[in-house]
Design an enzyme around this catalytic site. Structure first.
Site, short mmCIF file in Angstrom:
data_model
loop_
_atom_site.label_atom_id
_atom_site.label_comp_id
_atom_site.label_asym_id
_atom_site.label_seq_id
_atom_site.Cartn_x
_atom_site.Cartn_y
_atom_site.Cartn_z
N TRP A 108 0.74 -1.19 0.00
CA TRP A 108 0.04 -0.03 0.04
C TRP A 108 0.71 1.32 0.16
O TRP A 108 0.43 2.22 -0.78
CB TRP A 108 -1.18 -0.01 1.05
CG TRP A 108 -1.94 -1.20 1.03
CD1 TRP A 108 -2.36 -2.00 1.66
CD2 TRP A 108 -3.08 -0.99 -0.02
NE1 TRP A 108 -3.27 -3.02 0.97
CE2 TRP A 108 -3.95 -2.17 0.03
CE3 TRP A 108 -3.46 -0.22 -1.10
CZ2 TRP A 108 -4.84 -2.51 -0.87
CZ3 TRP A 108 -4.26 -0.47 -2.09
CH2 TRP A 108 -5.12 -1.71 -1.98
N ASP A 178 -1.80 6.63 6.42
CA ASP A 178 -2.86 5.69 5.68
C ASP A 178 -3.20 4.82 6.74
O ASP A 178 -2.53 3.69 7.42
CB ASP A 178 -1.99 4.86 4.69
CG ASP A 178 -3.23 3.85 3.99
OD1 ASP A 178 -4.22 3.91 4.65
OD2 ASP A 178 -2.88 3.43 2.98
N LYS A 202 -12.86 -1.59 6.20
CA LYS A 202 -12.27 -2.53 6.85
C LYS A 202 -12.55 -2.45 8.39
O LYS A 202 -13.00 -3.71 9.00
CB LYS A 202 -10.95 -2.28 6.85
CG LYS A 202 -9.98 -2.72 5.37
CD LYS A 202 -9.13 -1.96 4.66
CE LYS A 202 -8.88 -2.53 3.27
NZ LYS A 202 -8.05 -1.62 2.43
C1 LIG Z 1 -7.64 -1.07 1.40
C2 LIG Z 1 -6.49 -0.15 1.53
C3 LIG Z 1 -6.10 0.94 0.77
C4 LIG Z 1 -7.13 1.18 -0.44
O1 LIG Z 1 -8.50 1.47 -0.18
P1 LIG Z 1 -9.36 1.49 -1.30
O2 LIG Z 1 -10.76 1.75 -0.48
O3 LIG Z 1 -9.77 0.29 -2.01
O4 LIG Z 1 -9.14 2.32 -2.23
C5 LIG Z 1 -5.01 1.74 1.02
N1 LIG Z 1 -4.47 1.46 1.97
C6 LIG Z 1 -4.46 0.56 2.74
C7 LIG Z 1 -3.58 0.20 3.99
C8 LIG Z 1 -5.59 -0.28 2.47
O5 LIG Z 1 -5.58 -1.50 3.48
#
Ligand SMILES: *Cc1c(COP(=O)(O)O)cnc(C)c1O
Length: 365
Positions: A108, A178, A202
């Protein structure tokens, strides 16, 4: 496979939601608050929806203890969208032109690093690629720039199962975190970062809404090319409603926040998450069939990755776990092996059932 009950779902995202939240949504589906309609059929500007919206923001502020110096934006486009929005909004703050520093600890943060290269200088400060993203480069090895607009890192790498135990100290340069996969899973001091961002799918609710928490003094610097929908200042000035927001996802996130508050908030979740992760890692460490390859101090409490030492057993492991109602344990294709995502909504009983299954599978293997 068909089930007449709810399974334990270890999917990485979209992920399992609290049963209470789903039940409430089901109960309210046809006739929300006596309006004779569902919440997703009314105007986002109606006083009824705006009341929900304000409450969602207030509850998130309470849960994360977000001070007034930070704006909360509820956007679309996910973390992937923000990978573009962040450089467009922040890179102009670079002292000698658009520039940002990146700490790459997995799939990521690597994606964020690559996307940012379209908008300016993306400077790779540290990477654990050579260690197969099984660790975090020590802070002392990071060569931070003195003219970067911000430093980007991924607090929890969902695919590799690597998590920063603490927010790293990068001095006065704003830090961008993030937190797509560990938001609200543990206490975080919001003032330690300039920006926190992540999708809801998530640890909060269904997909569709992306949370961006940004320090107000960082607003108003977006590049001229920034699409209106990605301009944080525009969104901040329009209550994130420059276009029609994902009203149902926002409503569902709100139910998720209420549920979290009822559980005792983030402090209570942190304890629970710690206990769940410990149980699962202990099972892995005590076994001679399973192994986790992440440096111990950086093991994720949200996404527990593991491998079967005999990979020929993978298919059988997945088939039998699925049949036992323990779903979605296959690891991401970029990592292989297995992964159990054990977010806030995964009850301890789910992890206990998984551990029992894993021990039993090992005995029979
Ligand atoms: C799932 C995830 C993303 C991407 O998220 P989207 O909603 O699919 O754009 C980015 N960073 C991390 C750490 C993730 O787990």
């Amino acid at each position: 496979m068909t089930f007449d009950r709810r399974i334990f779902n270890f999917a990485a995202g979209p992920a399992t939601l609290p049963e209470e939240v789903l039940k409430q949504a089901a109960d309210e589906m046809l006739n929300w608050r006596g309006l004779g309609t569902s919440v997703m059929e009314i105007s986002h500007r109606s006083k009824e929806f705006m009341a929900v919206y304000e409450e969602v923001l207030q509850d998130l502020r309470t849960l994360m203890n977000i001070p007034d110096t930070y704006e909360i934006l509820l956007l679309q486009g996910g973390g992937i969208g923000q990978n573009a929005a962040i450089p467009m909004n922040l890179m102009p703050l670079g002292k000698n032109g658009p520039k940002a520093d990146f700490i790459v600890t997995g799939v990521w943060s690597e994606k964020s690093f690559k996307e940012a290269q379209k908008y300016g200088t993306a400077n790779l400060v540290a990477s654990s690629a050579a260690e197969k993203f099984n660790t975090i480069p020590p802070r002392s090895s990071w060569q931070l720039s003195d003219d970067a607009a911000y430093v980007h890192y991924c607090a929890n790498e969902t695919i590799g199962g690597v998590e920063f135990p603490d927010v790293p100290n990068v001095g006065n340069t704003p830090l961008v975190a993030d937190i797509s996969s560990n938001i609200l899973s543990k206490q975080m001091d919001v003032t330690q970062c300039g920006v926190w961002f992540g999708g809801a799918q998530k640890n909060i609710g269904p997909s569709g809404v992306t949370i961006v928490i940004v320090r107000k003094d960082l607003l108003g610097q977006a590049m001229a090319i920034t699409p209106t929908i990605w301009d944080w200042s525009v969104q901040a000035n329009t209550q994130s409603m420059i276009n029609t927001p994902p009203t149902f996802s926002i409503y569902m996130a709100g139910l998720g926040f209420k549920w979290l508050l009822k559980q005792g908030g983030v402090r209570a979740m942190e304890k629970r998450n710690q206990a769940k992760a410990e149980l699962l890692y202990n099972c892995i460490d005590q076994s001679s069939l399973y192994e986790n390859r992440v440096a111990k101090e950086y093991r994720s409490r949200m996404n527990v990755t593991f491998f079967l030492r005999d990979e020929n057993l993978n298919a059988e492991f997945l088939a039998q776990s699925n049949a036992a109602g323990l779903a979605a344990l296959r690891g991401h294709k970029a990592a292989g092996g297995m992964r159990a995502s054990i977010y806030n909504a995964m009850p301890l009983e789910g992890v206990q059932a998984l551990v029992e299954f894993m021990r039993d599978f090992e005995r029979r293997a």
